[in-house]
Write a protein that holds these residues in place. Structure first.
Motif, mmCIF file in Angstrom:
data_model
loop_
_atom_site.group_PDB
_atom_site.id
_atom_site.type_symbol
_atom_site.label_atom_id
_atom_site.label_comp_id
_atom_site.label_asym_id
_atom_site.label_seq_id
_atom_site.Cartn_x
_atom_site.Cartn_y
_atom_site.Cartn_z
ATOM 1 N N ASN A 2 32.144 35.282 38.753
ATOM 2 C CA ASN A 2 32.629 35.636 40.076
ATOM 3 C C ASN A 2 32.159 37.019 40.500
ATOM 4 O O ASN A 2 32.245 37.378 41.667
ATOM 5 N N THR A 3 31.687 37.824 39.559
ATOM 6 C CA THR A 3 31.166 39.141 39.870
ATOM 7 C C THR A 3 29.664 39.146 39.649
ATOM 8 O O THR A 3 29.145 38.429 38.789
ATOM 9 N N ASP A 121 39.428 49.427 46.384
ATOM 10 C CA ASP A 121 38.610 48.630 47.298
ATOM 11 C C ASP A 121 37.929 49.525 48.338
ATOM 12 O O ASP A 121 36.760 49.313 48.686
ATOM 13 N N HIS A 131 31.740 48.612 41.696
ATOM 14 C CA HIS A 131 32.612 47.516 41.282
ATOM 15 C C HIS A 131 33.930 48.079 40.784
ATOM 16 O O HIS A 131 33.996 49.227 40.330
ATOM 17 N N ILE A 146 43.770 40.430 40.512
ATOM 18 C CA ILE A 146 42.823 39.507 41.142
ATOM 19 C C ILE A 146 43.318 39.101 42.528
ATOM 20 O O ILE A 146 42.537 39.016 43.483
ATOM 21 N N PRO A 152 35.734 41.205 43.980
ATOM 22 C CA PRO A 152 35.997 40.460 42.753
ATOM 23 C C PRO A 152 36.297 41.411 41.597
ATOM 24 O O PRO A 152 35.711 42.497 41.520
ATOM 25 N N HIS A 176 38.066 33.159 34.812
ATOM 26 C CA HIS A 176 37.999 33.830 36.109
ATOM 27 C C HIS A 176 36.648 34.490 36.371
ATOM 28 O O HIS A 176 36.477 35.160 37.391
ATOM 29 N N TYR A 178 34.702 36.952 34.839
ATOM 30 C CA TYR A 178 34.382 38.370 34.682
ATOM 31 C C TYR A 178 34.226 38.660 33.187
ATOM 32 O O TYR A 178 34.766 37.929 32.350
#
Length: 265
Positions: A2-3, A121, A131, A146, A152, A176, A178
């Protein structure tokens, strides 16, 4: 995944590296092929890491865009209003315009899930961090992070070695998408005392340290950041992930019952 963060199997943990010797170790590591460097505000060595990276990069020892530099925000700087200034201070010490991976070091102190993660974020949105990761979280805290993050979740860093295993955390990482970043993979040198690790090392004509690293990186979703300072250890750890352990070797280490957590809450 997902990343889009692509971490190499073996990076360099830098806790305890300091001063000119520490900077020299970081420079040597980059020239030797390391492309993931992990530090933290609480290590008080971000300037050391930055100096070592600069020495290597300025001397043609690597491409900055190919290097992942990670640091962690300590618990006394996790209040939403403290996240940005503390990150700017970290960047100043590191000598960087942006850090590639910024972790919540522990979900304690000023950590406010909604507010803190929103501040992280915002750092991604503004280009100060590439990230967002978390460190030392449990399963519920991971799920909450999450859900709250816009970006992500890029990584979860946790203690993981033959004497301290949390398979549920690894399974969560795989499910998930990562990476789980295993710190203290050599258990502070204690892997040399583990009979199962020693036996596998003898079988493969390898060191217990190499076996421990290979055992970790052979697991789906796991990368690791062993600390090393000497050139010999730096060069020995990096290729350890290429050691092919057989399923029975992995099972033998998985079955170790003794437990020794180095960094409890």
């Amino acid at each position: 995944m997902n990343t889009d963060l692509d971490l190499p199997p073996v990076g360099l943990g830098t806790m305890g590296l300091d001063g000119d010797e520490g900077a020299a170790a970081v420079e040597t590591a980059l020239r030797a092929g390391y492309r993931h460097f992990d530090t933290a505000q609480v290590y008080e060595n971000e300037a050391t890491v930055g100096a070592g990276l600069a020495a290597a990069l300025d001397g043609g020892g690597g491409d900055r865009d190919a290097v992942t530099v990670a640091t962690k925000t300590w618990i006394d700087r996790l209040a939403p209003e403290d996240v940005r200034p503390s990150t700017e201070a970290s960047l100043d010490r590191l000598g960087l315009d942006a850090v590639d991976l910024l972790y919540v070091h522990r979900p304690k102190g000023g950590y406010d899930p909604a507010g803190t993660l929103a501040a992280f974020d915002a750092l991604v949105d503004d280009g100060l961090a590439g990230h967002v990761g978390v460190s030392n979280f449990d399963l519920d805290e991971l799920d909450e992070a999450i859900d709250l993050l816009d970006a992500p979740l890029a990584a979860h860093q946790t203690e993981y070695h033959p004497l301290f295993r949390r398979p549920a955390l690894r399974e969560h990482a795989v499910d998930h998408g990562y990476p789980l970043v295993a710190y203290s993979p050599l258990a502070g040198g204690r892997v040399r005392e583990v009979d199962a690790v020693r036996a596998v090392a003898t079988k493969h004509d390898a060191t217990p340290e190499a076996v421990s690293i290979a055992w970790l990186t052979g697991k789906e979703g796991v990368v690791t950041v062993p600390k090393a300072s000497s050139e010999a250890h730096l060069r020995a750890n990096l290729p350890a992930a290429d050691l092919d352990l057989e399923p029975e070797d992995e099972a033998r280490i998985d079955a170790v019952e003794r437990e020794a957590e180095l960094f409890p809450e």
